[in-house]
Design a protein around this motif. Structure first.
Motif, PDB file in Angstrom:
ATOM      1  N   GLU A 264     -53.673  16.501 -24.320  1.00  0.00           N
ATOM      2  CA  GLU A 264     -53.237  17.056 -23.034  1.00  0.00           C
ATOM      3  C   GLU A 264     -52.963  18.543 -23.174  1.00  0.00           C
ATOM      4  O   GLU A 264     -52.161  18.959 -24.008  1.00  0.00           O
ATOM      5  CB  GLU A 264     -51.988  16.335 -22.544  1.00  0.00           C
ATOM      6  CG  GLU A 264     -51.551  16.772 -21.151  1.00  0.00           C
ATOM      7  CD  GLU A 264     -50.375  15.967 -20.612  1.00  0.00           C
ATOM      8  OE1 GLU A 264     -49.945  16.246 -19.468  1.00  0.00           O
ATOM      9  OE2 GLU A 264     -49.884  15.073 -21.333  1.00  0.00           O
ATOM     10  N   VAL A 265     -53.639  19.348 -22.336  1.00  0.00           N
ATOM     11  CA  VAL A 265     -53.514  20.808 -22.387  1.00  0.00           C
ATOM     12  C   VAL A 265     -52.496  21.276 -21.356  1.00  0.00           C
ATOM     13  O   VAL A 265     -52.554  20.878 -20.191  1.00  0.00           O
ATOM     14  CB  VAL A 265     -54.865  21.481 -22.074  1.00  0.00           C
ATOM     15  CG1 VAL A 265     -54.743  22.994 -22.202  1.00  0.00           C
ATOM     16  CG2 VAL A 265     -55.943  20.957 -22.980  1.00  0.00           C
ATOM     17  N   LYS A 266     -51.575  22.132 -21.796  1.00  0.00           N
ATOM     18  CA  LYS A 266     -50.634  22.743 -20.860  1.00  0.00           C
ATOM     19  C   LYS A 266     -50.491  24.221 -21.198  1.00  0.00           C
ATOM     20  O   LYS A 266     -50.316  24.588 -22.355  1.00  0.00           O
ATOM     21  CB  LYS A 266     -49.275  22.048 -20.924  1.00  0.00           C
ATOM     22  CG  LYS A 266     -49.303  20.618 -20.378  1.00  0.00           C
ATOM     23  CD  LYS A 266     -47.921  20.003 -20.321  1.00  0.00           C
ATOM     24  CE  LYS A 266     -47.975  18.611 -19.730  1.00  0.00           C
ATOM     25  NZ  LYS A 266     -46.635  17.964 -19.705  1.00  0.00           N
ATOM     26  N   ILE A 267     -50.583  25.060 -20.176  1.00  0.00           N
ATOM     27  CA  ILE A 267     -50.405  26.492 -20.376  1.00  0.00           C
ATOM     28  C   ILE A 267     -48.927  26.801 -20.545  1.00  0.00           C
ATOM     29  O   ILE A 267     -48.092  26.367 -19.746  1.00  0.00           O
ATOM     30  CB  ILE A 267     -50.992  27.281 -19.196  1.00  0.00           C
ATOM     31  CG1 ILE A 267     -52.515  27.229 -19.232  1.00  0.00           C
ATOM     32  CG2 ILE A 267     -50.506  28.724 -19.221  1.00  0.00           C
ATOM     33  CD1 ILE A 267     -53.190  27.994 -18.122  1.00  0.00           C
ATOM     34  N   LEU A 268     -48.621  27.545 -21.579  1.00  0.00           N
ATOM     35  CA  LEU A 268     -47.250  27.996 -21.806  1.00  0.00           C
ATOM     36  C   LEU A 268     -47.009  29.359 -21.162  1.00  0.00           C
ATOM     37  O   LEU A 268     -45.967  29.591 -20.562  1.00  0.00           O
ATOM     38  CB  LEU A 268     -46.967  28.073 -23.309  1.00  0.00           C
ATOM     39  CG  LEU A 268     -47.090  26.740 -24.064  1.00  0.00           C
ATOM     40  CD1 LEU A 268     -47.012  26.969 -25.562  1.00  0.00           C
ATOM     41  CD2 LEU A 268     -46.014  25.764 -23.613  1.00  0.00           C
ATOM     42  N   ALA A 269     -47.984  30.246 -21.309  1.00  0.00           N
ATOM     43  CA  ALA A 269     -47.910  31.577 -20.704  1.00  0.00           C
ATOM     44  C   ALA A 269     -49.287  32.217 -20.820  1.00  0.00           C
ATOM     45  O   ALA A 269     -50.125  31.772 -21.604  1.00  0.00           O
ATOM     46  CB  ALA A 269     -46.858  32.441 -21.386  1.00  0.00           C
ATOM     47  N   GLY A 270     -49.506  33.249 -20.014  1.00  0.00           N
ATOM     48  CA  GLY A 270     -50.810  33.897 -20.056  1.00  0.00           C
ATOM     49  C   GLY A 270     -50.757  35.333 -19.594  1.00  0.00           C
ATOM     50  O   GLY A 270     -49.711  35.849 -19.191  1.00  0.00           O
ATOM     51  N   GLN A 271     -51.906  35.964 -19.674  1.00  0.00           N
ATOM     52  CA  GLN A 271     -52.019  37.375 -19.318  1.00  0.00           C
ATOM     53  C   GLN A 271     -53.321  37.592 -18.578  1.00  0.00           C
ATOM     54  O   GLN A 271     -54.365  37.047 -18.952  1.00  0.00           O
ATOM     55  CB  GLN A 271     -51.976  38.213 -20.594  1.00  0.00           C
ATOM     56  CG  GLN A 271     -52.104  39.707 -20.375  1.00  0.00           C
ATOM     57  CD  GLN A 271     -51.797  40.487 -21.642  1.00  0.00           C
ATOM     58  OE1 GLN A 271     -50.727  40.344 -22.229  1.00  0.00           O
ATOM     59  NE2 GLN A 271     -52.749  41.307 -22.066  1.00  0.00           N
ATOM     60  N   ASP A 272     -53.267  38.376 -17.513  1.00  0.00           N
ATOM     61  CA  ASP A 272     -54.460  38.811 -16.802  1.00  0.00           C
ATOM     62  C   ASP A 272     -54.227  40.259 -16.384  1.00  0.00           C
ATOM     63  O   ASP A 272     -53.325  40.916 -16.923  1.00  0.00           O
ATOM     64  CB  ASP A 272     -54.777  37.893 -15.610  1.00  0.00           C
ATOM     65  CG  ASP A 272     -53.599  37.739 -14.643  1.00  0.00           C
ATOM     66  OD1 ASP A 272     -52.745  38.658 -14.580  1.00  0.00           O
ATOM     67  OD2 ASP A 272     -53.526  36.704 -13.949  1.00  0.00           O
ATOM     68  N   VAL A 284     -42.036  31.602 -25.100  1.00  0.00           N
ATOM     69  CA  VAL A 284     -43.173  32.437 -24.730  1.00  0.00           C
ATOM     70  C   VAL A 284     -43.137  32.597 -23.223  1.00  0.00           C
ATOM     71  O   VAL A 284     -42.742  31.682 -22.500  1.00  0.00           O
ATOM     72  CB  VAL A 284     -44.510  31.822 -25.206  1.00  0.00           C
ATOM     73  CG1 VAL A 284     -44.754  30.456 -24.586  1.00  0.00           C
ATOM     74  CG2 VAL A 284     -45.682  32.749 -24.893  1.00  0.00           C
ATOM     75  N   GLY A 285     -43.498  33.795 -22.746  1.00  0.00           N
ATOM     76  CA  GLY A 285     -43.411  34.025 -21.313  1.00  0.00           C
ATOM     77  C   GLY A 285     -44.432  35.020 -20.822  1.00  0.00           C
ATOM     78  O   GLY A 285     -45.166  35.634 -21.601  1.00  0.00           O
ATOM     79  N   VAL A 297     -40.414  37.263 -13.924  1.00  0.00           N
ATOM     80  CA  VAL A 297     -40.450  37.030 -15.361  1.00  0.00           C
ATOM     81  C   VAL A 297     -40.223  35.537 -15.568  1.00  0.00           C
ATOM     82  O   VAL A 297     -39.263  34.975 -15.039  1.00  0.00           O
ATOM     83  CB  VAL A 297     -39.371  37.821 -16.121  1.00  0.00           C
ATOM     84  CG1 VAL A 297     -39.547  37.649 -17.622  1.00  0.00           C
ATOM     85  CG2 VAL A 297     -39.381  39.288 -15.741  1.00  0.00           C
ATOM     86  N   GLN A 298     -41.123  34.907 -16.314  1.00  0.00           N
ATOM     87  CA  GLN A 298     -40.977  33.471 -16.558  1.00  0.00           C
ATOM     88  C   GLN A 298     -40.913  33.202 -18.058  1.00  0.00           C
ATOM     89  O   GLN A 298     -41.761  33.669 -18.819  1.00  0.00           O
ATOM     90  CB  GLN A 298     -42.138  32.696 -15.929  1.00  0.00           C
ATOM     91  CG  GLN A 298     -42.009  31.180 -16.085  1.00  0.00           C
ATOM     92  CD  GLN A 298     -42.907  30.436 -15.136  1.00  0.00           C
ATOM     93  OE1 GLN A 298     -42.620  30.323 -13.938  1.00  0.00           O
ATOM     94  NE2 GLN A 298     -44.012  29.926 -15.648  1.00  0.00           N
ATOM     95  N   TYR A 299     -39.888  32.445 -18.463  1.00  0.00           N
ATOM     96  CA  TYR A 299     -39.652  32.115 -19.863  1.00  0.00           C
ATOM     97  C   TYR A 299     -39.880  30.609 -20.058  1.00  0.00           C
ATOM     98  O   TYR A 299     -39.233  29.795 -19.387  1.00  0.00           O
ATOM     99  CB  TYR A 299     -38.211  32.434 -20.252  1.00  0.00           C
ATOM    100  CG  TYR A 299     -37.738  33.833 -19.933  1.00  0.00           C
ATOM    101  CD1 TYR A 299     -37.684  34.807 -20.918  1.00  0.00           C
ATOM    102  CD2 TYR A 299     -37.294  34.175 -18.645  1.00  0.00           C
ATOM    103  CE1 TYR A 299     -37.209  36.093 -20.642  1.00  0.00           C
ATOM    104  CE2 TYR A 299     -36.827  35.446 -18.359  1.00  0.00           C
ATOM    105  CZ  TYR A 299     -36.786  36.402 -19.356  1.00  0.00           C
ATOM    106  OH  TYR A 299     -36.320  37.664 -19.078  1.00  0.00           O
ATOM    107  N   THR A 300     -40.754  30.255 -20.968  1.00  0.00           N
ATOM    108  CA  THR A 300     -40.996  28.843 -21.259  1.00  0.00           C
ATOM    109  C   THR A 300     -40.556  28.540 -22.682  1.00  0.00           C
ATOM    110  O   THR A 300     -41.093  29.098 -23.645  1.00  0.00           O
ATOM    111  CB  THR A 300     -42.483  28.484 -21.105  1.00  0.00           C
ATOM    112  OG1 THR A 300     -42.898  28.745 -19.762  1.00  0.00           O
ATOM    113  CG2 THR A 300     -42.721  27.012 -21.429  1.00  0.00           C
TER     114      THR A 300
END
Length: 365
Positions: A264-272, A284-285, A297-300
């Motif tokens: 199962e894939v879940k995104i923790l954080a990303g950048q664009d 990670v955020g 700002v999102q913190y996981t």
């Protein structure tokens, strides 16, 4: 007396030959440590079976001994998975057991541009120290010798400590694969070494679950004019011994950090092009604009390799006070500004992870 002395010398010579031809069976680990130390001479022919037999005389193993006996039997009487395919220059043996002590073997020949051949024989046994290895030899048809040499697949090192890996020689075609299976992911990293007529090139690496990863990223991030992800790193954010995946484009404008647990894939954080990625201890955020006068700002938090509690800080410009209003939400529930600030402070200072980046194969076509 002279004749007796000559007879003794002759008998001693025969005994020495017999001892050499009946060497004690070696373990996979012993062969891995020693195969590069001797040239194998008097190879009967350039047939893959004869090369396997010559290897066995020099470096005898139980699995090759079982194979050479089993392959002589009619297929209906064979006890193991034994294959001999002279048309493909390929043989394979497996005990067909889930026992970690079970041994497996594959062998393959490649034709070289200089008239020589490259012979490879690979072994695997999960209970051994080495787990899996491949030995390469240059076959000289004039001398009928197998000279050990190092090829790029020999230099492979596992990407992470908690991984099972094995060499896969090609029954068809020329590619060698090293497959790394991650127990926690239920997925593999597949390293493909291509044949260039003399040797193998640097490997191309493919994630087994790349389609699922991309679907998840496209659903959550701005991907306009995005290049393909071309490099990856493994990062253990929560230090539980299981890695998370970090992917990046070549220019590093687009990135994503993912949790993969049991497929199962879940995104923790990303950048664009609108958001940036950051790391804290166990967290990670990402952060970026969310509209006119709005910033988030999102913190996981990461626990057991999966997304844990998520803290979101929405910052909006207040035109009446000419200041910034902070709103905090933890897992969707509103918090006071003081509560939110305290949680952020508990995360500590941002950190710059030290990771090793690896090349990722870019899809063709």
């Amino acid at each position: 007396m002279k004749n007796k002395s000559l007879l003794f010398v002759a008998l001693l010579g025969l005994m020495m030959v017999a001892c050499q031809e009946n060497k004690p069976i070696m373990t996979i680990d012993q062969v891995n440590e020693q195969w590069q130390t001797a040239t194998i001479k008097k190879v009967k022919s350039d047939d893959v079976m004869d090369m396997v037999a010559a290897f066995q005389k020099q470096w005898p193993t139980s699995c090759v001994a079982m194979y050479l006996e089993d392959i002589k039997l009619p297929e209906s009487e064979q006890q193991y998975l034994s294959f001999y395919e002279p048309e493909n220059d390929y043989v394979m043996f497996s005990e067909g057991s889930d026992d970690w002590d079970a041994e497996g073997m594959e062998a393959k020949i490649w034709q070289r541009n200089n008239g020589h051949k490259l012979f490879a024989i690979a072994f695997d046994q999960f209970s051994s120290d080495v787990k899996s290895f491949v030995a390469f030899f240059d076959y000289d048809p004039a001398k009928k010798t197998l000279t050990p040499e190092t090829c790029l697949p020999n230099t492979f090192t596992p990407s992470h400590s908690n991984v099972m890996f094995g060499y896969i020689l090609p029954e068809y075609g020329d590619l060698i694969e090293v497959n790394e299976y991650f127990w926690n992911w239920w997925w593999s990293l597949r390293h493909f070494y291509e044949w260039d007529g003399m040797n193998f090139t640097e490997p191309e690496v493919v994630f087994e679950g790349m389609d699922e990863i991309m679907d998840e990223y496209y659903d959550n991030y701005m991907t306009y004019e995005m290049d393909d992800f071309s490099k990856y790193a493994l990062i253990d954010i929560d230090e539980d011994g299981e890695p998370e995946i970090w992917l990046s484009t070549e220019d590093e404008e687009y990135q994503v950090v993912l949790s993969v647990v049991e497929g199962e894939v879940k995104i923790l954080a990303g950048q664009d092009f609108k958001r940036s990625l950051f790391f804290l201890k166990g967290v990670v955020g990402d952060a970026g604009g969310c509209g006119t006068g709005c910033y988030y700002v999102q913190y996981t938090q990461v626990k057991n390799s999966a997304p844990g509690s998520v803290l979101t800080n929405m910052q909006s410009y207040n035109f009446e006070t000419d200041g910034v209003d902070d709103e905090y939400y933890q897992d969707g529930e509103a918090l006071t500004e003081e509560e939110g600030d305290a949680i952020v402070e508990s995360f500590g200072e941002p950190i710059e992870p030290q990771v090793e980046w690896h090349r990722l194969a870019i899809p063709k076509g």
